[in-house]
Write an enzyme that holds these catalytic residues in place. Structure first.
Site, PDB file in Angstrom:
ATOM      1  N   CYS A 174      12.176 -27.091  21.536  1.00 14.45           N
ATOM      2  CA  CYS A 174      11.405 -26.178  20.681  1.00 14.45           C
ATOM      3  C   CYS A 174      12.217 -25.760  19.460  1.00 14.45           C
ATOM      4  CB  CYS A 174      10.994 -24.952  21.478  1.00 14.45           C
ATOM      5  SG  CYS A 174      10.126 -23.746  20.464  1.00 14.45           S
TER       6      CYS A 174
ATOM      7  N   CYS B 231      11.776 -22.154  18.355  1.00 15.41           N
ATOM      8  CA  CYS B 231      12.467 -21.146  19.170  1.00 15.41           C
ATOM      9  C   CYS B 231      13.961 -21.135  18.860  1.00 15.41           C
ATOM     10  CB  CYS B 231      12.326 -21.446  20.660  1.00 15.41           C
ATOM     11  SG  CYS B 231      10.709 -21.937  21.170  1.00 15.41           S
ATOM     12  N   ASP B 232      14.548 -22.313  18.738  1.00 13.84           N
ATOM     13  CA  ASP B 232      16.011 -22.404  18.732  1.00 13.84           C
ATOM     14  C   ASP B 232      16.623 -22.829  17.398  1.00 13.84           C
ATOM     15  OD1 ASP B 232      15.870 -21.741  21.411  1.00 13.84           O
ATOM     16  OD2 ASP B 232      15.671 -23.819  22.027  1.00 13.84           O
TER      17      ASP B 232
END
Ligand code: NDP
Length: 313
Positions: free
Chosen positions: A136, A139-140
């Protein structure tokens, strides 16, 4: 332990689940929706959504899913932050247990549990999970500002992730196993026109290396041919974007799956092999897998539930 009864239990909170909740609430079915482990579903981990009608300027995934939720709540859907941990589909009412110690007795069930990211299956992915390996970018990606990263895959997701990461990272490798991208033409063009994305065609990843986290990847060009060439790249982050697996384990073996593992639906409806159980969205759709098609299937599932209950009466 709380026990509640509902005419319609909806499992999953992506576009399919919420659309089903909106329609089922408006049909006075008083649905209960269990949001699951990832409230809002996969769209909450995407960036900009530009192709959902009604948002001419685009909208972020989380913002759109919040609007879906608000619309479902407005009509009285009982949206719960629960995950269904088990469900007995052998007799009606169906009995579901949730991680909040609630038992839900449901006359009908709409399965809208979506799909989860696939991994390559390399032992190193496990070794470095959370230490440089991610599925992701949204997200990261933040952790890789001004660093080097790689994205694996050649579809729309991979291109989207590579483009997103290119705004943060110093350099992005896009590792594509074939000699071409599968993504839509517009995404391909964007990727190829981005200066800090380097596309490595005909390339497979065979391992990762690093002391306390990912420091690089072992790659092979033209794997298994005479032209085979092994080389390493230095990266700090390794992102998977190679497709998804439908989330069906909760319903097996009762529910019938197709040869790819997606829930099988019948007669151009959302009906499954079990009367009273319906499926909508990515868990039952190997072909389109779009937010808009998932929403459409959620609508169909709620209408199918309504008709099923009416016919029973
Ligand atoms: P896809 O199935 O479309 O693409 C998967 C990609 O991963 C392919 O390039 C495939 O390679 C590659 N791949 C699969 N397995 C491996 C492996 N073991 N090793 C290396 N590469 C591998 O999945 P996506 O998630 O990209 O897209 C799913 C659907 O969602 C599509 O319909 C897509 O159009 C849609 N989508 C739309 C978006 C938008 O419109 N904004 C954004 C994101 C997704 P190969 O080509 O060789 O099979």
């Amino acid at each position: 332990m709380d026990t509640i009864k509902t005419k319609c239990l909806i499992i999953g909170s992506g576009p399919a689940g919420y659309t089903a909740a909106i329609y089922a609430s408006r049909a006075n079915l008083n649905p209960v929706l269990c949001e699951g482990m990832q409230p809002g579903g996969q769209l909450t981990i995407t960036t900009e959504i530009e192709n959902f009608p009604g948002y001419p300027n685009g909208i972020t995934g989380p913002a759109m899913m919040d609007e879906f939720k608000q619309q479902a709540l407005r009509f009285g859907a009982d949206v719960r932050p629960d995950s269904v941990t088990s469900i007995d589909l052998s007799a009606r009412p169906f009995i579901a247990n949730t991680d909040n110690d609630t038992v839900i007795e449901a006359d009908t069930v709409i399965i809208a549990t979506g799909a989860s990211a696939k991994y390559l299956g390399l032992p190193d992915e496990e070794k470095y999970r959370g230490m440089g390996v991610s599925a992701c970018a949204t997200c990261d990606g933040f952790f890789y500002r001004k660093k080097r990263v790689a994205v694996v895959g050649g579809g729309d997701t991979a291109c989207e992730e590579a483009l997103y990461l290119s705004t943060l990272a110093k350099e992005v490798y896009l590792i594509v196993r074939k000699d071409k991208l599968r993504a839509s033409k517009v995404m391909q063009r964007r990727v190829l026109d981005t200066a800090n994305i380097k596309v490595l065609f005909n390339t497979n990843t065979v391992g990762l290396f690093g002391e306390d986290g990912v420091e690089g990847a072992h790659l092979v060009k033209h794997l298994g041919t005479e032209k085979e060439e092994r080389f390493d790249i230095e990266i700090d982050g390794f992102f998977l974007a190679i497709g998804h697996t439908p989330n069906t384990s909760l319903f097996e073996p009762a529910i019938t799956l197709d040869h790819m593992g997606y829930i099988k639906t019948y007669d151009d409806t959302t009906a499954t092999n079990i009367p009273g159980v319906f499926a909508a969205g990515d868990v039952a759709d190997p072909r389109y897998r779009q937010a808009i098609t998932a929403a459409g299937m959620g609508c169909k599932a709620a209408i199918d539930v309504e008709r099923f209950l009416l016919e029973e009466e």
